[in-house]
Design a protein around this motif. Structure first.
Motif, PDB file in Angstrom:
ATOM      1  N   LEU A  93       3.247  -3.552 -18.263  1.00 11.35           N
ATOM      2  CA  LEU A  93       4.128  -3.171 -19.008  1.00 11.35           C
ATOM      3  C   LEU A  93       4.907  -2.053 -18.585  1.00 11.35           C
ATOM      4  O   LEU A  93       6.637  -2.659 -18.392  1.00 11.35           O
ATOM      5  CB  LEU A  93       3.526  -2.080 -20.098  1.00 11.35           C
ATOM      6  N   ASP A  94       4.572  -0.777 -17.666  1.00 13.37           N
ATOM      7  CA  ASP A  94       5.499  -0.197 -17.299  1.00 13.37           C
ATOM      8  C   ASP A  94       5.568  -0.142 -15.748  1.00 13.37           C
ATOM      9  O   ASP A  94       5.960   1.036 -15.424  1.00 13.37           O
ATOM     10  CB  ASP A  94       4.898   1.503 -17.733  1.00 13.37           C
ATOM     11  N   ASN A  95       5.038  -1.056 -14.744  1.00 16.58           N
ATOM     12  CA  ASN A  95       5.256  -1.059 -13.497  1.00 16.58           C
ATOM     13  C   ASN A  95       4.647   0.048 -12.563  1.00 16.58           C
ATOM     14  O   ASN A  95       4.684   0.773 -11.240  1.00 16.58           O
ATOM     15  CB  ASN A  95       6.486  -1.156 -12.954  1.00 16.58           C
ATOM     16  N   VAL A  96       3.493   0.788 -12.719  1.00 15.99           N
ATOM     17  CA  VAL A  96       3.064   2.211 -12.455  1.00 15.99           C
ATOM     18  C   VAL A  96       2.199   1.758 -11.101  1.00 15.99           C
ATOM     19  O   VAL A  96       1.509   0.306 -11.541  1.00 15.99           O
ATOM     20  CB  VAL A  96       2.504   3.046 -13.663  1.00 15.99           C
ATOM     21  N   GLU A  97       2.223   2.444 -10.258  1.00 10.63           N
ATOM     22  CA  GLU A  97       1.129   1.450  -8.418  1.00 10.63           C
ATOM     23  C   GLU A  97      -0.249   1.872  -9.560  1.00 10.63           C
ATOM     24  O   GLU A  97       0.054   2.936 -10.127  1.00 10.63           O
ATOM     25  CB  GLU A  97       1.751   2.247  -7.883  1.00 10.63           C
ATOM     26  N   GLY A 120     -13.357  -0.335  -1.116  1.00 12.57           N
ATOM     27  CA  GLY A 120     -13.733  -1.694   0.218  1.00 12.57           C
ATOM     28  C   GLY A 120     -12.477  -2.209   0.533  1.00 12.57           C
ATOM     29  O   GLY A 120     -11.574  -2.107   0.008  1.00 12.57           O
ATOM     30  N   PRO A 121     -12.908  -2.646   0.305  1.00  6.23           N
ATOM     31  CA  PRO A 121     -11.586  -4.034   0.973  1.00  6.23           C
ATOM     32  C   PRO A 121     -10.928  -4.303   0.169  1.00  6.23           C
ATOM     33  O   PRO A 121     -11.516  -4.615  -0.909  1.00  6.23           O
ATOM     34  CB  PRO A 121     -12.521  -5.780   0.967  1.00  6.23           C
ATOM     35  N   GLN A 122      -9.908  -4.454   0.091  1.00  8.99           N
ATOM     36  CA  GLN A 122      -8.508  -4.802  -0.707  1.00  8.99           C
ATOM     37  C   GLN A 122      -8.142  -5.864  -0.900  1.00  8.99           C
ATOM     38  O   GLN A 122      -8.145  -6.981   0.302  1.00  8.99           O
ATOM     39  CB  GLN A 122      -6.907  -3.828   0.081  1.00  8.99           C
ATOM     40  N   PHE A 123      -7.809  -6.549  -1.969  1.00  4.63           N
ATOM     41  CA  PHE A 123      -7.404  -7.562  -2.756  1.00  4.63           C
ATOM     42  C   PHE A 123      -6.083  -7.486  -3.156  1.00  4.63           C
ATOM     43  O   PHE A 123      -5.566  -8.642  -3.239  1.00  4.63           O
ATOM     44  CB  PHE A 123      -8.680  -8.597  -3.647  1.00  4.63           C
ATOM     45  N   ALA A 124      -5.839  -6.708  -3.561  1.00  8.78           N
ATOM     46  CA  ALA A 124      -4.282  -6.512  -4.550  1.00  8.78           C
ATOM     47  C   ALA A 124      -2.829  -7.161  -3.209  1.00  8.78           C
ATOM     48  O   ALA A 124      -2.655  -6.299  -2.229  1.00  8.78           O
ATOM     49  CB  ALA A 124      -4.109  -4.720  -5.065  1.00  8.78           C
ATOM     50  N   HIS A 125      -2.337  -7.515  -4.371  1.00  7.03           N
ATOM     51  CA  HIS A 125      -1.140  -8.180  -3.411  1.00  7.03           C
ATOM     52  C   HIS A 125      -0.719  -6.519  -3.479  1.00  7.03           C
ATOM     53  O   HIS A 125       0.115  -6.855  -1.801  1.00  7.03           O
ATOM     54  CB  HIS A 125      -0.595  -8.750  -4.808  1.00  7.03           C
ATOM     55  N   LYS A 126       0.283  -5.596  -3.844  1.00  2.00           N
ATOM     56  CA  LYS A 126       0.603  -4.381  -4.007  1.00  2.00           C
ATOM     57  C   LYS A 126       0.113  -3.526  -1.976  1.00  2.00           C
ATOM     58  O   LYS A 126       1.436  -3.326  -1.479  1.00  2.00           O
ATOM     59  CB  LYS A 126       0.206  -3.627  -5.061  1.00  2.00           C
ATOM     60  N   THR A 127      -1.069  -4.379  -2.118  1.00  2.00           N
ATOM     61  CA  THR A 127      -1.900  -3.279  -0.601  1.00  2.00           C
ATOM     62  C   THR A 127      -1.458  -3.919   0.752  1.00  2.00           C
ATOM     63  O   THR A 127      -1.659  -3.324   1.491  1.00  2.00           O
ATOM     64  CB  THR A 127      -3.375  -2.942  -0.836  1.00  2.00           C
TER      65      THR A 127
END
Length: 361
Positions: free
Chosen positions: A212-216, A222-229
């Motif tokens: 909704l509000d685009n907060v990071e 552990g290992p990262q899966f998120a697109h942002k990271t």
């Protein structure tokens, strides 16, 4: 060009404001000498065509960035080449692959009126008729408040203002091509049915931001899966190496086609390649970007965007390089090798830009 300078007037309009409409046109150039000379005439006079079409409504901000692929650059300017220019490499992970697809020229056409974009592309292709073949044509549009069709704001982490030039434009590290930029394009199709089955919380974990509000969101342990990271590249000094994204949604609901066209401009090509390696291969390997489970890359092509003087100079075969440059100079090292030297060469810090100004992958 000193780091922190604003985009100079002799650079192409890579910093054009976020537009309502865009066309991403990739073409290949026929092998004949006549086709090459026809293309040379068209691309070196592209500003005249922008004026011809854009005068109808100057407030619509018609622009066109011309990118030149590695093979075509050697045909147009065999005696000197940008230090990092090479074809887009296939990036194969355990589950997902970023393909490499043909492309000699990229025309990134933008405006706030669809008719101006249409007219410019029509006249452009008329002038290139018989010399090129269209490899890919994608019509993009702004979607609500700069969101992609997955429903998330697209454009948070771009450089802004005085920081933009240092992230996007080549400087003293390749002085013959200072003011130019590298650009990578990829066309992604989204599986919206699968995406819709995820809860909002699951979608947010994939992207790395609230919907909704685009907060990071903070990184999970552990290992990262998120697109942002995974799409963030560390400069080795606690900051980030930024690229400029001008992504746009596209789609044809009647054909079940929904996607995002990724376009990233960078001072250093290896930065984008490293970002894509992290997404498709993972870091460590095997922990890929989970957005790829619903987003499939169909294309992948790299181009060099010369400054306006270098682009115009191609009319006479004057690429701006040293007259004694060796036409057989080897290509730049691969992304992995360039990464090792990054801390000593670029020194670009962590830069940010608001989503309302620009789009991001």
């Amino acid at each position: 060009m000193a780091e922190g300078d604003r985009i100079p007037l002799d650079a192409q309009s890579v910093d054009a404001p976020l537009s309502r409409f865009a066309v991403f046109l990739v073409v290949t150039v026929d092998a004949s000498d006549s086709a090459l000379e026809q293309v040379r005439d068209v691309v070196t006079e592209i500003d005249d065509l922008i004026k011809t079409v854009g005068f109808r409504d100057l407030a619509a901000h018609l622009s066109c960035v011309v990118g030149i692929g590695s093979t075509l650059w050697d045909r147009l300017s065999p005696r000197a080449r940008p230090s990092e220019l090479h074809p887009f490499p296939v990036i194969a992970g355990a589950r997902h692959t970023a393909p490499s697809t043909p492309g000699d020229l990229l025309f990134h056409i933008r405006a706030d009126r669809a008719d101006l974009v249409f007219e410019f592309e029509r006249l452009l292709l008329d002038s290139l008729r018989g010399a090129v073949t269209v490899a890919s044509e994608t019509q993009g549009f702004r979607y609500f408040d700069a969101r992609d069709v997955l429903g998330f704001v697209d454009g948070t982490a771009n450089p802004v203002g005085a920081e933009l030039a240092g992230a996007v434009l080549i400087g003293d590290e390749d002085p013959d091509f200072a003011g130019g930029s590298y650009v990578v394009v990829q066309k992604y199709l989204h599986d919206l049915d699968t995406w819709a089955k995820l809860s909002t919380e699951e979608q947010e974990a994939v992207i790395g931001r609230t919907k909704l509000d685009n907060v990071e969101l903070d990184d999970a342990p552990g290992p990262q899966f998120a697109h942002k990271t995974l799409s963030t590249i560390d400069d080795g000094h606690g900051g980030e190496l930024d690229i400029l994204r001008d992504n746009m949604p596209f789609g044809r609901p009647g054909h079940g086609e929904f996607g995002t066209y990724f376009i990233g401009y960078s001072r250093a090509l290896w930065v984008i390649e490293r970002m894509l390696e992290r997404m498709f291969i993972g870091e460590p390997a095997g922990f890929h970007d989970r957005i790829l489970d619903v987003s499939t890359a169909l294309t992948g092509t790299t181009f060099f965007v010369p400054s306006r003087p270098v682009l115009v100079g191609l009319a006479d075969g004057d690429d701006g390089g040293d007259d004694e440059a060796d036409a057989g100079e080897p290509a730049a090292p691969p992304a992995s090798a360039a990464l090792d030297a990054a801390d000593e060469s670029l020194g670009i810090g962590s830069l940010r830009r608001s989503a309302s100004e620009r789009t991001t992958s």
